[in-house]
Design an enzyme around this catalytic site. Structure first.
Site, PDB file in Angstrom:
ATOM      1  N   LYS A  51       0.808  -1.221   0.000  1.00  0.00           N
ATOM      2  CA  LYS A  51       0.000   0.000   0.000  1.00  0.00           C
ATOM      3  C   LYS A  51       0.843   1.275   0.000  1.00  0.00           C
ATOM      4  CE  LYS A  51      -4.414  -1.399   0.349  1.00  0.00           C
ATOM      5  NZ  LYS A  51      -5.487  -0.928  -0.552  1.00  0.00           N
ATOM      6  N   SER A 301       1.530  -9.744  -0.354  1.00  0.00           N
ATOM      7  CA  SER A 301       1.135  -8.340  -0.326  1.00  0.00           C
ATOM      8  C   SER A 301       1.410  -7.633   0.987  1.00  0.00           C
ATOM      9  CB  SER A 301      -0.351  -8.207  -0.675  1.00  0.00           C
ATOM     10  OG  SER A 301      -1.126  -9.058   0.174  1.00  0.00           O
TER      11      SER A 301
END
Length: 318
Positions: A51, A301
């Protein structure tokens, strides 16, 4: 619309703000998948998740604002708090009560306020919109924003620079910013590359929306893959259409399968990741994903899981 030029510009803009994370081959998963499996270790990013790319790109393009805000399941909020601190801006991160405590603490450790609002990301978004409307904060959405998508797309460029022979990318899917950005970048370089979305069975909003042919509301449920929770927004402008256009396959995983993926990555590959990052390994172990057509890249991720929770899962018997 987001273009490859936007992604290339984002790569230049955030260079020095994010890490280039490594790829490594997983012998155990390669054996299970019938072909080479590589792990893109984005959980080693500075804030523990991909992110940071999208948040940094979006924040760097802001003008003069009172501060920044968003609604988040945790990782985007932490990334935006990090970017805001670099830019000297106040940050208020709105989260639902389903967000784990360790992620709230990580946001606050960066000097931001973690404001707990309601039982879903959609409810938390209402407070973020109020801050934008009433207090002059810039709202940086977690996925459905061109600068965020372009920032996440830098991962696609990076993966193919490291492993140009990759035949398929397996990407955790929530609101779709990651998958959309990576797919745009990868398919602009290699139109034949396969993009496989991965999510949990419990409360997967993008999967339900794609099945319905339009964005729909889905009840947000507790799941081991908490970073994949939350809605996609009934007014979704970008990621729904991009995922529908660019994703070649979608795989959903049970909670038991995700836990098995977590255990395998920890025991066999030495990687501590959160549930959302384990869905690729989970799909291989469950026999739902193969690598017979060429090298397969699993995008790890994020790694922002509570250590006690991770230890409890990894310590369980398979």
């Amino acid at each position: 619309m987001v273009t490859r030029d936007d992604i290339e510009a984002a790569a230049g803009r955030i260079r020095g703000m994010v890490r280039e994370t490594p790829v490594k081959r997983s012998p155990s998963l390669s054996e299970r998948a019938g072909g080479a499996v590589w792990l893109k270790c984005e959980h080693q990013q500075q804030t523990g998740a991909f992110k940071l790319r999208g948040a940094s790109n979006a924040a760097a393009r802001l003008g003069k604002v009172a501060g920044v805000t968003t609604a988040s399941t945790g990782n985007h909020g932490r990334a935006l708090a990090h970017a805001a601190r670099q830019l000297g801006l106040p940050a208020v991160i709105c989260v639902s009560r389903l967000v784990p405590q360790n992620k709230l603490e990580a946001i606050e450790a960066l000097g931001a306020e973690a404001r707990v609002i309601g039982a879903s990301q959609d409810e938390a978004f209402e407070e973020a919109r109020r801050l934008e409307r009433d207090e002059g904060f810039a709202l940086v959405p977690p996925f459905d924003h061109p600068d965020v998508i372009a920032g996440q797309g830098t991962l696609g460029l990076e993966i193919l620079s490291q492993l140009p022979e990759a035949a398929a990318l397996a990407i955790p899917l929530s609101g779709g910013g990651l998958l959309a950005g990576v797919a745009l970048a990868a398919k602009s370089l290699r139109p034949d590359i396969r993009i496989i979305g991965l999510s949990m069975e419990r409360g997967a909003a993008m999967a339900a929306s794609l099945a319905a042919g339009q964005p729909v509301e889905v009840e947000e449920l507790e799941t081991l893959a908490d970073s994949l929770g939350g809605g996609i927004g009934l007014d979704n402008r970008l990621t729904f259409g991009l995922c529908r256009e660019l994703m070649d396959a979608l795989i959903l995983l049970t909670e038991a399968e995700i836990a098995a993926g977590l255990r395998h990555l920890a025991r066999e590959d030495g990687e501590t990741v959160e549930g959302a990052a384990a869905v690729g390994a989970a799909a291989i172990l469950a026999g739902k994903l193969r690598a017979e057509d060429g090298p397969l890249v699993l995008l790890l991720s994020g790694g922002n899981i509570d250590p006690a929770r991770h230890a409890a899962i990894v310590g369980e018997e398979t």
